[in-house]
Design an enzyme around this catalytic site. Sequence first.
Site, short mmCIF file in Angstrom:
data_model
loop_
_atom_site.label_atom_id
_atom_site.label_comp_id
_atom_site.label_asym_id
_atom_site.label_seq_id
_atom_site.Cartn_x
_atom_site.Cartn_y
_atom_site.Cartn_z
N LEU A 276 0.72 -0.93 0.04
CA LEU A 276 -0.32 -0.20 0.76
C LEU A 276 0.91 1.25 0.11
O LEU A 276 0.32 2.63 -0.27
CB LEU A 276 -1.23 -0.12 1.63
CG LEU A 276 -2.16 -0.56 1.26
CD1 LEU A 276 -2.79 -0.90 2.61
CD2 LEU A 276 -2.98 -1.32 -0.59
N ARG A 277 1.72 1.21 -0.48
CA ARG A 277 3.22 2.58 -0.32
C ARG A 277 2.85 3.30 -1.05
O ARG A 277 3.05 4.38 -1.34
CB ARG A 277 4.33 2.07 -0.02
CG ARG A 277 5.87 3.30 0.18
CD ARG A 277 7.17 2.72 0.71
NE ARG A 277 6.69 2.43 2.11
CZ ARG A 277 7.88 1.20 2.42
NH1 ARG A 277 8.71 0.31 1.43
NH2 ARG A 277 8.07 0.66 3.59
N GLY A 278 2.13 2.80 -2.55
CA GLY A 278 2.09 3.82 -3.27
C GLY A 278 1.06 4.31 -3.21
O GLY A 278 1.13 5.21 -3.69
#
Length: 339
Positions: A276-278
């Site tokens: 979920l870093r994007g």
Amino acid sequence: MSQPFPFSAIVGQDEMKLAILVATVDASIGGVLVFGDRGTGKSTAVRALAALLPKMRAVVGCPYQCDPADGAPCCAQCAAGKATLKSHLVPVPVVDMPLGATEDRVVGALDLERALTRGEKAFEPGLLARANRGFLYIDEVNLLEDHLVDLLIDVAASGENLVEREGLSVRHPARFVIVGSGNPEEGELRPQLLDRFGLSVEVTTPTDLPTRVEVVRRRDAYERDRDAFVAHWKKHDDKLRKKIVAARERLPGVKVPDGVVEQAARLCMALGTDGLRGELTLIRAARALAAFDGDDAVSDAHLRRIAPPALRHRLRRDPLDDAGSGARVDRAVEDLFGN
């Protein structure tokens, strides 16, 4: 010391300049990776950043430029006497990390001169200490030695540098934005470090005649009379600096509607980004961009502009798709947002 080339005078390379400015507004976005041809203004833009940034308040005499504000991370010495510390305004550090730098030079080591002359064990701060609260610039970052890559990953994740050697045990804050540049033809970046960069931009040699002519004209004028050239662009840089300061003040109040978060998640799902870093980086960058533009809320337009640098380095390789990662992001953005 010669004055750096003014940031405002850089011709073209709009995505690179935008990524650097967005990371300057909100350091939590992470670093900026600039890949591209030699001689396209990568290092020029980073060095110009030093003169552009507004000054910061730091503790007088502290080798780590600790922030005197209540609750701000600081070294043990500043924490012990924070109530009585004096502070002053200092330039935001932009520190160069040479490609051949040793680990001792990067993290710090025993001060040999004091050890030999006085018999005292004292810590000599390294590049990470100097870069605290500022920017660490690594040219040819893709050629960095593996053990230094691991070290930078650890420090970037924790926000502090721990040195234990020669009977010393020192812990100090090391919060900085990494700006790395390199030529992809000379080697790829390790995925672990690549993922630590919030934004990634690709710069190319200008292909249109007017742009190339203007680049040469401005660089020649700078080389012939640096003081006059810098003075000519001072108003433009001052205006940009005020815009950065205003954006930082506006940033906490910028709203992110639920619909924008959903669009960011749809885009990342369509591209198949891992984790979920994007999404988190995309939202943070879009919020900083909205603040820089003077807007009170993030819109789809902000997502569209910042999506390529926020996501292109997070894509898996697709053996069935010959298009580059940038083209894949552009295509997904068009599919989601339309023309």
